[in-house]
Design an enzyme around this catalytic site. Structure first.
Site, PDB file in Angstrom:
ATOM      1  N   HIS A  30       0.550  -1.148   0.148  1.00  0.00           N
ATOM      2  CA  HIS A  30      -0.073   0.082  -0.135  1.00  0.00           C
ATOM      3  C   HIS A  30       0.840   1.291  -0.149  1.00  0.00           C
ATOM      4  O   HIS A  30       0.522   2.265  -0.188  1.00  0.00           O
ATOM      5  CB  HIS A  30      -1.220  -0.014   1.221  1.00  0.00           C
ATOM      6  CG  HIS A  30      -0.530   0.328   2.591  1.00  0.00           C
ATOM      7  ND1 HIS A  30      -0.014  -0.648   3.304  1.00  0.00           N
ATOM      8  CD2 HIS A  30      -0.257   1.475   3.268  1.00  0.00           C
ATOM      9  CE1 HIS A  30       0.347  -0.400   4.564  1.00  0.00           C
ATOM     10  NE2 HIS A  30       0.242   0.992   4.296  1.00  0.00           N
ATOM     11  N   ASP A  80       0.173  -7.553   1.421  1.00  0.00           N
ATOM     12  CA  ASP A  80       0.445  -6.295   1.537  1.00  0.00           C
ATOM     13  C   ASP A  80       2.024  -5.977   1.544  1.00  0.00           C
ATOM     14  O   ASP A  80       2.621  -5.192   2.375  1.00  0.00           O
ATOM     15  CB  ASP A  80      -0.018  -5.720   2.839  1.00  0.00           C
ATOM     16  CG  ASP A  80       0.167  -4.108   2.743  1.00  0.00           C
ATOM     17  OD1 ASP A  80       0.293  -3.549   1.715  1.00  0.00           O
ATOM     18  OD2 ASP A  80       0.049  -3.540   3.850  1.00  0.00           O
ATOM     19  N   SER A 109       4.803   2.511   7.673  1.00  0.00           N
ATOM     20  CA  SER A 109       4.391   1.512   7.109  1.00  0.00           C
ATOM     21  C   SER A 109       5.567   0.999   6.288  1.00  0.00           C
ATOM     22  O   SER A 109       6.197   2.020   5.499  1.00  0.00           O
ATOM     23  CB  SER A 109       3.352   1.712   6.226  1.00  0.00           C
ATOM     24  OG  SER A 109       1.932   1.796   6.968  1.00  0.00           O
TER      25      SER A 109
END
Length: 177
Positions: free
Chosen positions: A56, A87, A168
């Site tokens: 993402h 992911d 992230s």
């Protein structure tokens, strides 16, 4: 895999990058964002510039600019592979001679002390102002559910090291880095 490198927790910073991805994204919480920029972190895993991050962070990017510790200017990168369900993404930095992290090959147990490394930024407008952070926690579960609105993994490691927007894709490391 890479050969084991003598590291300690202070050395991790040399192997964690800031990623600025510009393009059209589908944010898991916001939805589609056209002509926007996303931010995240990543871990260098090879001397020739292979970086592991989250899908993402980079999916939809037309341009990736990566800030590498010790470099004066951002480095261009390209997406090599993505796995949406997990992911995960792998990107390739221009150039070589990077400092990679080595993979943890010990037993991961509940209570293991870990650190989340990255560059927390809420949006691309603040990424240049963001410094490297390292937050401490422990593994609280080795069999937590990985089902989210943007990923589908049967089991993941659950930890309580603080993660903020922009972290992230950054690595989770032990006390030896």
């Amino acid at each position: 895999t890479t050969e084991a490198t003598e590291f300690d927790i202070a050395d991790v910073e040399h192997s964690v990058v800031k990623i600025l991805a510009e393009g059209t994204f589908v944010d898991p919480e916001v939805g589609e964002q056209a002509n926007s920029a996303g931010v995240g972190s990543g871990a260098i895993v090879s001397e020739d510039g292979i970086v592991v991050t989250n899908n993402h962070v980079v999916t939809g990017a037309a341009l990736l600019r990566v800030t590498v510790p010790g470099e004066d200017e951002p480095v261009n990168a390209k997406i090599l592979a993505v796995i949406e369900c997990s992911d995960l993404a792998v990107i390739q930095l221009d150039g070589d001679g990077y400092t990679p992290l080595s993979y943890f090959d010990g037993e991961v147990t509940t209570g293991l002390e870990v650190y989340a490394a990255g560059y927390p930024a809420s949006d691309a407008n603040t990424i240049d102002e963001v410094d490297y952070t390292l937050t401490r926690g422990i593994i609280s579960s080795t069999t937590a559910s990985g089902e989210t609105s943007w990923a589908s993994v049967d089991e993941v490691l659950e930890h309580d090291a603080r993660i903020r927007g922009g972290n992230s894709g950054g690595p989770l490391v032990d006390t030896e880095g």
